[in-house]
Design a protein around this motif. Structure first.
Motif: not given
Length: 314
Positions: A72-75, A135-138, A141-145, A297-300
């Motif tokens: 993850r991350g912009p890079w 992007p919706q799944a990503e 995942k961020l908010v669920a984690r 989120g984890e399965f994507g």
């Protein structure tokens, strides 16, 4: 092919480029951000094999494999957007691979960049590239984690509160079944020690119970009052005051976490409700909105992430 090892640090990236035979093509330390990514693209172009000149940009990008320790991350998103095959390698795996290249086991950023390049050169088939999730799944995942992390933080604070009460105020543990509930937190905030708890009136206790919408609050208030006023073994006044201060702090932390968990839970639900696969997950027995969002989120939602149903089951 060109294989890139990317060891990420707080403000820079150590990268190493190797060819099909493991010969080092380049090594560099690049800054975080747009300038660093641009220099990485230029470095890859500079050391590209001559036969790449006849390929279109998408074919060129597909011939670059990048090993890194994060997904993850912009890079990382910039590398994926460029079309490179990016492999997030677990740091524990990197540590094991490191032992193949150094008997000392000593860690260095440049050394890890080399190890990561060798992993994607020799063993990329044993690792999974970053999935092409939407992007919706990503975002889900961020908010669920983060929501899950807040729940874990609350559980840790709850264990500390239980331990504190057990040492000087065990009656509170008998009076309140759920220490994260609004009524328990309200009454412990008002009376964080046995002396003040014993002075609580039925009206004050009923007020607290109403915050949690308890049934039959009058009868429950009588029961709680009897428990809080029962004979007990006490602590010296200074020790009790210290314990009471600790309870007050822990109650405030749990109260704040309750608010944030509820707020972020709604954010999770909003993201989940807008996803095209939400109904599929909710159709599974035992899955509600929050747990369904975590699973999605984890399965994507990349349909090609798993080769078949058995792989997804595993």
């Amino acid at each position: 092919m060109v294989f890139v090892g990317d060891d990420w640090a707080k403000d820079h990236h150590d990268v190493e480029l190797v060819d099909d035979n493991g010969h080092r093509l380049a090594r560099a330390r690049l800054p975080e951000g747009m300038d660093g990514v641009s220099r990485l693209h230029a470095l890859i172009a500079e050391h590209a094999p001559p036969e790449w000149a006849d390929l279109d940009p998408d074919e060129v990008a597909a011939r670059v494999r990048v090993g890194t320790e994060t997904d993850r991350g912009p890079w990382v998103q910039a590398l994926v957007a460029a079309g490179y095959r990016v492999y997030p390698i677990n740091p524990m795996s990197v540590a094991r691979y490191r032992e193949r290249h150094s008997t000392s086991g000593a860690k260095s950023d440049a050394g890890d960049a080399h190890v990561l390049a060798e992993i994607v050169r020799l063993d990329h088939t044993h690792h999974r590239p970053i999935a092409g999730d939407s992007p919706q799944a990503e975002a889900m995942k961020l908010v669920a984690r983060t929501h899950q992390t807040l729940v874990w933080d609350r559980s840790r604070q709850l264990l500390r509160l239980r331990s504190t009460l057990r040492e000087f105020f065990p009656a509170a543990l008998r009076a309140f079944d759920d220490l994260t509930a609004p009524d328990a937190l309200h009454l412990l905030s008002a009376a964080p020690d046995p002396d003040r708890a014993a002075r609580l009136s039925r009206t004050e206790i009923i007020t607290g119970l109403n915050l949690a919408h308890r049934r039959n609050p009058a009868a429950k208030a009588t029961h709680i009052q009897d428990l809080l006023r029962a004979d007990r073994l006490g602590q010296p006044a200074p020790v009790q005051a210290a314990y009471a201060a600790i309870v007050t702090t822990q109650v405030r932390l749990i109260t704040a976490l309750n608010i944030e968990i509820e707020h972020l839970g709604q954010v999770v639900a909003d993201h989940f409700g807008r996803h095209r696969d939400a109904d599929r997950y909710l159709s599974q027995p035992g899955l509600g909105v929050v747990l369904g969002a975590r699973l999605l989120g984890e399965f994507g939602d990349d349909p090609h992430r798993y080769t078949d149903a058995k792989a997804r089951k595993n």
